[in-house]
Design a protein around this motif. Structure first.
Motif, mmCIF file in Angstrom:
data_model
loop_
_atom_site.group_PDB
_atom_site.id
_atom_site.type_symbol
_atom_site.label_atom_id
_atom_site.label_comp_id
_atom_site.label_asym_id
_atom_site.label_seq_id
_atom_site.Cartn_x
_atom_site.Cartn_y
_atom_site.Cartn_z
ATOM 1 N N LEU A 103 40.630 32.852 37.103
ATOM 2 C CA LEU A 103 40.898 33.074 38.484
ATOM 3 C C LEU A 103 39.600 32.782 39.496
ATOM 4 O O LEU A 103 39.271 33.411 40.226
ATOM 5 C CB LEU A 103 41.336 34.303 38.830
ATOM 6 N N ALA A 113 45.936 35.760 47.165
ATOM 7 C CA ALA A 113 45.712 35.803 45.813
ATOM 8 C C ALA A 113 46.639 35.127 44.920
ATOM 9 O O ALA A 113 46.488 34.647 43.753
ATOM 10 C CB ALA A 113 45.026 37.223 45.481
ATOM 11 N N TYR A 137 40.793 36.904 44.877
ATOM 12 C CA TYR A 137 41.857 36.970 43.696
ATOM 13 C C TYR A 137 42.582 38.347 43.709
ATOM 14 O O TYR A 137 43.348 38.372 42.840
ATOM 15 C CB TYR A 137 41.400 36.507 42.756
ATOM 16 N N SER A 158 34.634 36.951 40.981
ATOM 17 C CA SER A 158 35.196 35.798 40.967
ATOM 18 C C SER A 158 34.787 34.968 42.286
ATOM 19 O O SER A 158 34.256 35.464 43.255
ATOM 20 C CB SER A 158 36.810 35.823 41.289
ATOM 21 N N THR A 207 50.883 32.019 41.898
ATOM 22 C CA THR A 207 49.959 31.631 40.709
ATOM 23 C C THR A 207 50.464 32.483 39.330
ATOM 24 O O THR A 207 49.857 32.281 38.291
ATOM 25 C CB THR A 207 48.613 31.865 41.076
ATOM 26 N N TYR A 229 39.246 40.933 40.191
ATOM 27 C CA TYR A 229 38.353 40.149 39.559
ATOM 28 C C TYR A 229 37.094 40.261 39.960
ATOM 29 O O TYR A 229 36.728 39.203 40.675
ATOM 30 C CB TYR A 229 39.076 38.923 39.235
#
Length: 252
Positions: A87, A157, A127, A122, A193, A119
């Motif tokens: 990601l 995200a 995200y 990232s 996603t 995350y």
């Protein structure tokens, strides 16, 4: 005030065994009010709702949680990730969760809460996203079935759209043995996603063996996501194809 203090001191000196017993009772009561649990796992690949987030690589996972006797609980779960699951560059997924679980009737429980997926490290965008969930647990003898629903509102995200995930899980310990069987089926809907190609179904069949806090499990996991949908989402088809996943878990 001084007399009260002296009296309390004299009582404590005169009855040390009683004081120790009282402290032991208090510690036991505290232990009964709050339960701390956790563990670590080594898995041949990390599959999130059927999708491989470790890019067919081994993943290390761990978790710790606190449960109050009222049914309130909170904790954190983490896993290494790779490839499509990065990601934007992070090699770690960190989930924070909190919820409440209660018994509705004999063998029936209701569990609801919120998960925050993060995350750390990232790049290229934000995200992190959150997802409320609810689970209905049904038990009949050693067998248990869990019906779940999770809804992620539209967030940057996950592509600015919402996502709905419904699932059913079944577990059956084999009486008189350390072995157990499990099955899962889930359906994800939403152009996000989280769902390459839109809605898809994932399922798994597993078997495990447990001994003194250690559990070894092997599971067959698959989705109905076609290779073209995976490629269109910027992923390799391997992360949505059928796979046999092996794990070793140590819990306390």
């Amino acid at each position: 005030m001084r007399m009260i203090c002296l009296a309390a001191l004299a009582a404590s000196l005169a009855t040390p065994a009683f004081a120790q017993d009282m402290q032991g009772d208090a510690d036991q009561a505290a232990a009964e009010v709050v339960t701390i649990s956790g563990g670590t796992a080594l898995v041949s690949s990390y599959r999130f709702r059927g999708i491989d987030l470790s890019d067919e690589n081994m993943a290390v996972q761990g978790w710790i949680g606190v449960t109050h006797e009222s049914g309130l609980y909170a904790g954190t779960w983490t896993s290494s990730i790779d490839g499509f699951g990065e990601l934007g560059g992070s090699d770690l997924e960190l989930d924070l969760y909190a919820g409440y679980k209660t018994a509705l009737a004999n063998g029936v429980t209701l569990d609801g809460g919120l998960i925050y997926y993060a995350y750390p490290g990232s790049t290229g965008g934000e995200y992190e996203f959150f997802e409320p969930y609810a689970k209905l647990g049904l038990a009949a003898g050693p067998a248990a079935v869990t019906l779940g629903v999770a809804y992620a509102p539209a967030q940057d995200a996950i592509g600015g759209n919402n996502n709905l995930y419904v699932s059913a899980d079944a577990a059956l310990p084999i009486e008189g043995s350390p072995f157990a069987l499990d099955a899962h089926v889930g359906r994800s809907e939403g152009e996000t996603t989280l769902t390459p190609g839109g809605g898809y179904t994932d399922w798994s069949l597993g078997a495990s063996a447990s001994w003194q806090g250690m559990t070894a499990r092997v599971a067959y996991i698959d989705t109905d996501i076609c290779d073209l949908s995976a490629l269109a989402a910027g992923a390799t088809p391997d992360i949505v194809d059928a796979a046999v996943v092996v794990s070793l878990t140590a819990a306390f």
